[in-house]
Structures are given as C-alpha cells and as structure tokens.
Design an enzyme around this catalytic site. Structure first.
Site, PDB file in Angstrom:
ATOM      1  N   ASP A 137      33.306 -52.884 -11.140  1.00 21.10           N
ATOM      2  CA  ASP A 137      32.163 -53.565 -11.292  1.00 21.10           C
ATOM      3  C   ASP A 137      31.449 -54.053  -9.975  1.00 21.10           C
ATOM      4  OD1 ASP A 137      29.814 -54.700 -12.467  1.00 21.10           O
ATOM      5  OD2 ASP A 137      30.733 -55.619 -13.903  1.00 21.10           O
ATOM      6  N   ASP A 190      25.985 -49.337 -11.342  1.00 21.70           N
ATOM      7  CA  ASP A 190      26.886 -50.165 -10.435  1.00 21.70           C
ATOM      8  C   ASP A 190      28.507 -50.374 -11.165  1.00 21.70           C
ATOM      9  OD1 ASP A 190      26.208 -51.815 -12.669  1.00 21.70           O
ATOM     10  OD2 ASP A 190      26.326 -53.767 -11.519  1.00 21.70           O
ATOM     11  N   GLU A 191      29.041 -49.640 -12.136  1.00 28.36           N
ATOM     12  CA  GLU A 191      29.932 -49.718 -12.861  1.00 28.36           C
ATOM     13  C   GLU A 191      30.720 -48.326 -13.320  1.00 28.36           C
ATOM     14  OE1 GLU A 191      30.301 -51.675 -16.793  1.00 28.36           O
ATOM     15  OE2 GLU A 191      28.157 -52.219 -16.185  1.00 28.36           O
TER      16      GLU A 191
END
Length: 390
Positions: free
Chosen positions: A9, A121-122
């Site tokens: 993350d 973003d993960e």
DNA sequence: GCGGAGATGGACC
DNA sequence: CTAACGGGTCCATCTCCGC
C-alpha cells in the site's frame, strides 16, 4: 497448502507523488483535491500527506473543511492529476508484478503472475512459492520491494504479510507510513482480537452502527457472536463474511481481475433538471468511456445513467441491449434513460450525473471468438510436432 | 426454482 | 454560526419476469 500473501500500500500516494514532482513542496503539508468546479473550493480531498493529517485533514473531506483546518499553516492544496499518478503507478506495479509467484494458467496456458492490483496505489502478491513457506524469507522479499520502490521512485509504502489477503490488508494498515507488519497464522487470532469491529475491512459506517446496537465492540465480540443471529440481521452471505472477517478467515485467491464496469461521473456547473444541460455533460463522459472501451477492445451490453440530486441521493436507470455498440447508440440510450428519469421525478434538481457501461465481451458480432474460446483440437496446428504415439 | 435484468445500498480507495 | 461533499469500482440483495 498454506499461503503467504503480501499487501503493498503506497503511503499517501497522490500527495507523495506531488511532493516529488515539485521540490519546492518538500517537507510541507500537502493536500490533493478533486475540485468540482462549481465554486472556488467546492470538492473533496483525495489525499493528504502525513504533515497534513497531523492537522486533522483526511481524504474524502470537503475541501472547505480542510482549508479551515489548514488556516495559516502553509498547507499546499493541489488539484489531483490522476493521469500522472496512473503513470507513476504503472511503473510501480511493474516492479511489484515481478516479485510475485508465477503460475501456469490452464493446460498449456501462459505464464501468469500471482498478482492483483486493487487500486492505483495497492496490490496483493502471492509469494508462497518464492518464500517456500518461510515467513522470514517473505519478510526479506517485502524489504527488498520497499527498497526497490524507494530507489526507483523515491516513494515509501507499507506492506502487510499474512496467510491470506484479509490478514495482509489489515497488517499493512497496522503500521504506516513506511511500515512492514508480519502476521503469521499462529498470530492471526491475537492480532485480530485487538482490532475494534468497526475498523475491520468491509465494515463501514452503516455496519458499524448495527454493531453498536448489537453490543459488538471488538473483533472478538463479532468472532464469538451467534452466527444465526448475525445472519438474521445482515443476511446469510454478509453475516457469514463478517464473522469470517473478525476471525481473519479469507480464501479469496490473488488473481488479476477483468473490469466488470466502466463509469464516468461529473458535477454539473449548476444544479439542473434541464435535459439539454445534462445531456451535454453526459455526452462528454460517454466520449471518454468510448475511448477507453476502444483502447481495451471491449464491447458492452448494458448502459446506465446515474443521477445524484441536490440532497446527494443517488439513483440509476439502466438498459441492456442485444450487443454493443457505438458511441451514438450509447448516447441515444443514455438520452432515453435520462428523459425517463426526469419525467418520473419532476422538479428534482440534479447535482451530478454519470454514465456507466457493463456486461462486457471481447467478441465482435456473433462469430469472432478469442483463442481461449476455441475447443482444443483447433487451438493450434501441431502437425509439425512429433506425434505422441510415435 | 432459476436466470437475467434492473434498481438500490454499502464499502473501499 | 452552520454546513460544507469527488470520482471510480466491486459486490450483495431485492424485485420482477419469463421459463
């Protein structure tokens, strides 16, 4: 076969990317914003770096509130540039993808990464094979990933390691920013017991309210709660899932998923119930979707129009057609759906509108299929290969 | 009873 | 002084309808 899963993350991704992009911002509180354009500060915060969070600024917060909290503190408010963040993201995802196990898909299928990007973003990585079941070597993989992202992009991330996606996800949250949290099978129960039920993944404000009524405070309360009663309150599926979540149980595989829908929304310059006005906006959004569909080679069957009124109430109207479809067809349907809606809701003023397509297929017309759809015999010409029975 | 279609709600980033 | 509020995706559930 026990698994070892990583959840990676990125730390306050949008804000961190902006900080790198503009050296003058280094060390400052940074907030990225989705400005709706209807008044100077109308819109919401998309990300806040840790300096900004110290002031109480959070993503999802109205920009006006964020600015009040920031008053006189030298906070930088920047418009979100999602196209740019996607570019940075795809470089990072390329780094991550190579760190995951590989598997063969199907009988003579191609090599595929056990990798799943869940948002800009993960991502989840299955590293069961690479780490050979060793938590220590999984930790080394995670450390190496953090190092690579820092070296190549000068960004930090937080990584959670666990026996499944749920545990990895909760673990990555546990220490931020720049954290690394490992929760092995034997530690899952103890780790989850400390988490308030309202903080569990999949539990939002509505579910938390119900928990309160039921007297469920900790994950342990939820884990020990009578399943029948949970199912009576939440429905059988959700009741079961909630209790599993509280126990750290999750069997969902790490795999790349195909998009199920594509949508675009926009805020109107002014509240309106004028079809011409609204359709103008929808036309733009439809064009955008059309481009993405073309670039992905997708066709769709269902078109939906989404409306959000002045009280932030959302409604949808959708229609499924035989097979898709051009932009103009798409727009024709959207127009009818919108007109239906306005007719059925006289006097309702709209604040935002959107359009969505779903029910995807890759085939054009009836006949053309992808390779995978063909029966084995005609998949490829093997006549040049030595016969099995020879 | 089962499926698809359509509408809604909840959650997450 | 209060209220203020984006855009995108996924999934489950309920209803209705035809079979």
């Amino acid at each position: 076969m026990p698994r070892i899963i990583l959840h990676v993350d990125m730390d306050s991704f949008y804000a961190s990317v902006e900080e790198l992009r503009n050296p003058g911002l280094k060390g400052r509180a940074i907030v990225t914003c989705m400005f709706s354009g209807r008044s100077k500060d109308s819109g919401a915060v998309s990300a806040a770096n840790y300096k900004a969070r110290e002031l109480g600024i959070r993503s999802g917060m109205p920009i006006k509130i964020a600015k009040r909290l920031a008053k006189g503190k030298g906070v930088a408010f920047l418009p979100s540039d999602r196209e740019y963040y996607r570019e940075v993201s795809s470089r990072i995802m390329d780094i991550l993808r190579r760190e995951a196990d590989e598997k063969r898909e199907g009988v003579r299928g191609r090599l595929q990464s056990m990798f799943e990007q869940v948002s800009v973003d993960e991502a989840y990585l299955d590293v069961s094979r690479r780490s050979e079941g060793s938590w220590d070597s999984a930790r080394e993989i995670a450390e190496s990933i953090k190092r690579k992202i820092r070296e190549k992009e000068n960004l930090t991330c937080s990584i959670g390691i666990g026996p499944n996606k749920l545990v990895a996800k909760m673990a990555s949250r546990a220490q931020k920013p720049d954290g690394l949290t490992l929760v092995k099978d034997s530690e899952v129960q103890g780790f989850f017991e400390k988490i308030p039920a309202a903080k569990l993944f999949g539990v939002g404000p509505q579910t938390a309210k119900v928990f309160e009524k039921l007297g469920i405070k900790t994950s342990k309360d939820l884990a020990d709660y009578d399943l029948k009663k949970l199912e009576a309150v939440f429905g059988s599926k959700k009741g079961r899932v909630l209790q599993d979540t509280a126990r750290g149980i999750d069997n969902d595989p790490v795999e790349e998923r195909e998009a199920q829908q594509i949508s675009r929304m926009a805020t109107l310059k002014k509240d309106s119930d004028n079809p011409k006005d609204i359709l103008e906006n929808i036309r733009e959004l439809a064009r955008d979707i059309d481009l993405e569909l073309k670039s992905k080679g997708l066709f769709y069957r269902t078109v939906s129009v989404i409306t959000i009124d002045t009280h932030l109430q959302m409604q949808t109207r959708s229609r499924t057609t035989i097979e898709s479809s051009s932009l103009s067809k798409n727009l024709d349907i959207a127009k009818e759906l919108l007109e239906d809606f306005l007719e059925q809701n006289p006097g309702r003023m709209l604040r935002r509108v959107g359009i969505r397509v779903s029910g995807f297929s890759r085939k054009k017309e009836k006949k053309q299929r992808t390779l995978g759809d063909f029966p084995k015999e005609i998949e490829c010409d093997k006549s040049h290969l030595p016969s099995k029975n020879a």
